[in-house]
Design a protein around this motif. Structure first.
Motif, PDB file in Angstrom:
ATOM      1  N   LEU A 127      30.663 -59.186 -22.817  1.00  0.00           N
ATOM      2  CA  LEU A 127      30.629 -58.697 -21.438  1.00  0.00           C
ATOM      3  C   LEU A 127      31.418 -59.637 -20.525  1.00  0.00           C
ATOM      4  O   LEU A 127      31.232 -60.854 -20.568  1.00  0.00           O
ATOM      5  N   ALA A 128      32.307 -59.066 -19.726  1.00  0.00           N
ATOM      6  CA  ALA A 128      33.072 -59.878 -18.779  1.00  0.00           C
ATOM      7  C   ALA A 128      32.124 -60.506 -17.762  1.00  0.00           C
ATOM      8  O   ALA A 128      31.254 -59.832 -17.202  1.00  0.00           O
ATOM      9  N   PHE A 162      32.816 -53.562 -23.129  1.00  0.00           N
ATOM     10  CA  PHE A 162      33.903 -54.279 -23.788  1.00  0.00           C
ATOM     11  C   PHE A 162      34.144 -53.727 -25.187  1.00  0.00           C
ATOM     12  O   PHE A 162      35.291 -53.559 -25.623  1.00  0.00           O
ATOM     13  N   GLN A 163      33.063 -53.420 -25.908  1.00  0.00           N
ATOM     14  CA  GLN A 163      33.198 -52.870 -27.259  1.00  0.00           C
ATOM     15  C   GLN A 163      33.981 -51.554 -27.236  1.00  0.00           C
ATOM     16  O   GLN A 163      34.757 -51.260 -28.155  1.00  0.00           O
ATOM     17  N   ALA A 222      38.449 -49.764 -17.167  1.00  0.00           N
ATOM     18  CA  ALA A 222      37.254 -48.913 -17.096  1.00  0.00           C
ATOM     19  C   ALA A 222      36.304 -49.410 -16.013  1.00  0.00           C
ATOM     20  O   ALA A 222      36.251 -50.615 -15.700  1.00  0.00           O
ATOM     21  N   ALA A 223      35.559 -48.457 -15.455  1.00  0.00           N
ATOM     22  CA  ALA A 223      34.492 -48.769 -14.504  1.00  0.00           C
ATOM     23  C   ALA A 223      33.340 -47.806 -14.780  1.00  0.00           C
ATOM     24  O   ALA A 223      33.548 -46.596 -14.892  1.00  0.00           O
ATOM     25  N   LEU A 273      30.067 -51.891 -13.203  1.00  0.00           N
ATOM     26  CA  LEU A 273      30.762 -52.913 -13.988  1.00  0.00           C
ATOM     27  C   LEU A 273      32.197 -52.468 -14.251  1.00  0.00           C
ATOM     28  O   LEU A 273      32.450 -51.285 -14.510  1.00  0.00           O
ATOM     29  N   ILE A 274      33.133 -53.414 -14.183  1.00  0.00           N
ATOM     30  CA  ILE A 274      34.523 -53.106 -14.507  1.00  0.00           C
ATOM     31  C   ILE A 274      35.022 -54.057 -15.587  1.00  0.00           C
ATOM     32  O   ILE A 274      34.491 -55.158 -15.761  1.00  0.00           O
TER      33      ILE A 274
END
Length: 283
Positions: free
Chosen positions: A185-186, A206-207, A267-268, A276-277
């Motif tokens: 996760l960022a 992220f995956q 992505a968001a 989350l982005i």
């Protein structure tokens, strides 16, 4: 570390430094994490006199609830900045930055860049970003500006700002790699709003981007995006604003993947009502 709460105090401190001096600047909204600290470290490693700011900017929030819920941890943030040898922290109030109230006096001609992705789903967001960053840069007058690539589109907006305002054109923008949690996760200040269970689920974002990168040549782009959306929903995400496979230089969607053309997936999506982005280069 010197803490300045007014523009006047900040400018006085900076004027006292040996001239010419190389200044590195890291603007933040606080709730600091290792991603922010990596920017401080990069500036210090380059030998810059390093200035950071903490200011939750009201004009870049198109959702008041999101602004009200933004995490605040000033004391912990100050301790982290001291540990990482930040030289100056600028910690202004809203009244200090917006003496006439939180409004933007002019429009930045971002055009297409604010009509897609974050610009489309957060109208007015980048206007607020441009205004406050422009004001901060004029105050700090840095040689180098450090930002993280998690906010990829925002980095493009700031690059535009540096070209748009001739007064800022000598500032060098450094875009540092995204720093991630152990689960991929960022890192983001908004992650603090997630429960432990949903923090673990959030790794699906992220995956999913990795899945797209691994399968970019196996399916049509539309099919790949649809599969990615399904993965997010099955992973617990409640709503998806966008998944876009785009040209890395323009952010315009591409119709067919070409390994020779720099491309990126962005992505968001929402989890536990937290937006989350993330993004991932595809070549």
């Amino acid at each position: 570390m010197i803490i300045c709460k007014t523009k006047q105090a900040l400018q006085k401190v900076l004027q006292l430094q040996n001239n010419p001096i190389s200044i590195g600047f890291v603007p933040t909204m606080g709730a600091l994490h290792n991603g922010h600290l990596a920017l401080i470290d990069a500036s210090k490693k380059a030998g810059n006199y390093t200035v950071s700011s903490i200011f939750v900017n009201p004009t870049q929030f198109n959702n008041k609830e999101d602004f009200d819920k933004y995490p605040i941890s000033i004391e912990a943030d100050i301790n982290l900045l001291i540990q990482h040898q930040c030289d100056v922290l600028f910690l202004p109030t809203v009244a200090e930055m917006y003496p006439d109230g939180p409004k933007i006096p002019h429009h930045y001609p971002l055009n297409y860049l604010e009509q897609i992705l974050e610009g489309e789903y957060r109208p007015g967001h980048f206007q607020g970003v441009c205004y406050i960053v422009e004001q901060l840069l004029k105050l700090v007058t840095p040689t180098h500006l450090y930002m993280g690539s998690k906010d990829y589109q925002q980095c493009m907006v700031i690059q535009f700002l540096l070209q748009y305002n001739q007064q800022l054109s000598n500032i060098q923008l450094h875009i540092e790699p995204t720093v991630r949690e152990a689960n991929g996760l960022a890192m983001s200040s908004r992650n603090r709003r997630l429960s432990t269970e949903n923090f673990n689920k959030a790794a699906t974002l992220f995956q999913t981007l990795v899945f797209i990168k691994q399968n970019i040549g196996q399916y049509s782009l539309d099919a790949l995006i649809n599969m990615a959306k399904t993965k997010l929903i099955e992973g617990g995400f409640e709503k998806i604003d966008y998944i876009s496979i785009a040209d890395a230089h323009t952010l315009k969607p591409i119709e067919q993947f070409n390994p020779q053309q720099p491309a990126i997936v962005l992505a968001a999506a929402f989890l536990q009502n937290v937006r989350l982005i993330d993004n991932l280069p595809l070549n």
